[in-house]
Design an enzyme around this catalytic site. Structure first.
Site, PDB file in Angstrom:
ATOM      1  N   HIS A 151      -3.453   3.585   0.582  1.00 50.55           N
ATOM      2  CA  HIS A 151      -3.724   3.075   1.934  1.00 50.55           C
ATOM      3  C   HIS A 151      -4.887   3.799   2.618  1.00 50.55           C
ATOM      4  CE1 HIS A 151      -1.529   0.978   5.505  1.00 50.55           C
ATOM      5  NE2 HIS A 151      -2.828   0.859   5.610  1.00 50.55           N
ATOM      6  N   LYS A 178       0.822  -1.217   0.000  1.00 51.90           N
ATOM      7  CA  LYS A 178       0.000   0.000   0.000  1.00 51.90           C
ATOM      8  C   LYS A 178       0.854   1.265   0.000  1.00 51.90           C
ATOM      9  CE  LYS A 178      -3.171  -2.688   2.807  1.00 51.90           C
ATOM     10  NZ  LYS A 178      -2.242  -3.569   3.533  1.00 51.90           N
TER      11      LYS A 178
END
Length: 317
Positions: free
Chosen positions: A114, A83
């Protein structure tokens, strides 16, 4: 392999294994993480979830690369997700190249934004302070994510912690529809609105904290301790964890579970063999809902784009 009941095909044609091992660890103990990944591989886990901010990319990469060089598994059989942290929104390509170096890999299977939050480039801690926020520009961030895909650094791009409204906004400028939205989801936080919206737009939902995140500093045992989950588990001679995971799978999601314990790793895999009945699902649907990962650290009155928790989640809370 198409037709594998333990995989789901994403909108980009890539198959994702429906149970994944999360590698977030507050302690970031490299040896413990590596050992857990080695055990998981032996049990048949193929889907591994990490993130730059977890600090677990090197440990995960070491374990997977060792397994590949020993001929235990091929790269093509693995599904690896990482992420983009908020401080890297200014340059997703460089961030992903660093992640690949950490992992010792040539590509990721999935790269996710994220959080819908941009931080200043030097911010490297998971709980940002007021002075750490930068002006959010998701259009530029997503263009960088699409560039990662174009360059072959990943096979798929997606988002994490996005409400249905935030995805709707993203789709107004995205050239590539996110393949996946990874969100908190478990029997006490069912995410029905997000699931419905994502299904309509062919975006797969992946559930983190699929057991409520017990053992994490922000997690809760409320899901596993719930009497409804317990009674269903007794009825099926299963464990509460297996019931909670099977519920997530029955809703069409893949589930990410973080456990570094051998018995629990096996137990979680056992969810694949459990069949829930209609009455079990109905009982779970009646359970009171409560979000555990609320993201308060991303809300403030001056520098964050979100002045309230309701704005962060667009009232889906």
């Amino acid at each position: 392999m198409r037709g594998n009941k333990n995989e789901v095909r994403l909108n980009n044609g890539v198959d994702i294994p429906i149970i994944g091992l999360g590698t977030y660890s507050f302690e970031n103990d490299m040896r413990t993480t590596q050992y857990a990944v080695q055990m998981a591989l032996q049990m048949g886990y193929k889907h591994f979830d990490t993130a730059h901010i977890y600090g677990s990319e090197p440990a995960l990469g070491n374990a997977l690369c060792a397994a590949m060089s020993n001929g235990l598994i091929e790269r093509e059989s693995l599904f690896i997700t990482s992420k983009l942290w908020g401080s890297h929104h200014h340059d997703p390509v460089s961030a992903l190249k660093q992640t690949l170096m950490n992992l010792g890999m040539e590509y990721l299977d999935m790269y996710l934004v994220h959080w819908p939050v941009k931080l200043k480039p030097w911010v490297s801690h998971p709980l940002p302070k007021e002075e750490d926020f930068d002006k959010l520009d998701l259009e530029t961030t997503w263009a960088g994510m699409e560039k990662c895909l174009e360059m072959g650094l990943c096979r798929g791009i997606g988002v994490s912690n996005f409400s249905s409204k935030k995805i709707e906004n993203l789709l107004t400028f995205a050239s590539v529809t996110p393949a996946l939205n990874q969100v908190e989801m478990h029997p006490m936080w069912k995410q029905k609105k997000v699931r419905d919206y994502c299904r309509e737009n062919k975006i797969h939902v992946s559930a983190y904290s699929a057991l409520g995140g017990p053992g994490n500093f922000w997690g809760s045992t409320a899901v596993l301790d719930n009497p409804i989950i317990h009674s269903i588990s007794l009825r099926h001679n299963a464990t509460p964890a297996q019931v909670a995971l099977r519920w997530g799978l029955s809703r069409g999601a893949s589930v990410i579970v973080k456990s570094f314990n051998e018995e629990r790793l096996k137990e979680n895999m056992g969810a694949l063999d459990l069949k829930l009945e209609d009455r079990d699902i109905l009982e779970i649907e009646k359970m009171e809902e409560s979000k555990i990962m609320r993201g308060e650290c991303y809300v403030n009155q001056s520098t964050s784009p979100y002045k309230t928790i309701q704005e962060l989640w667009d009232d889906e809370i």
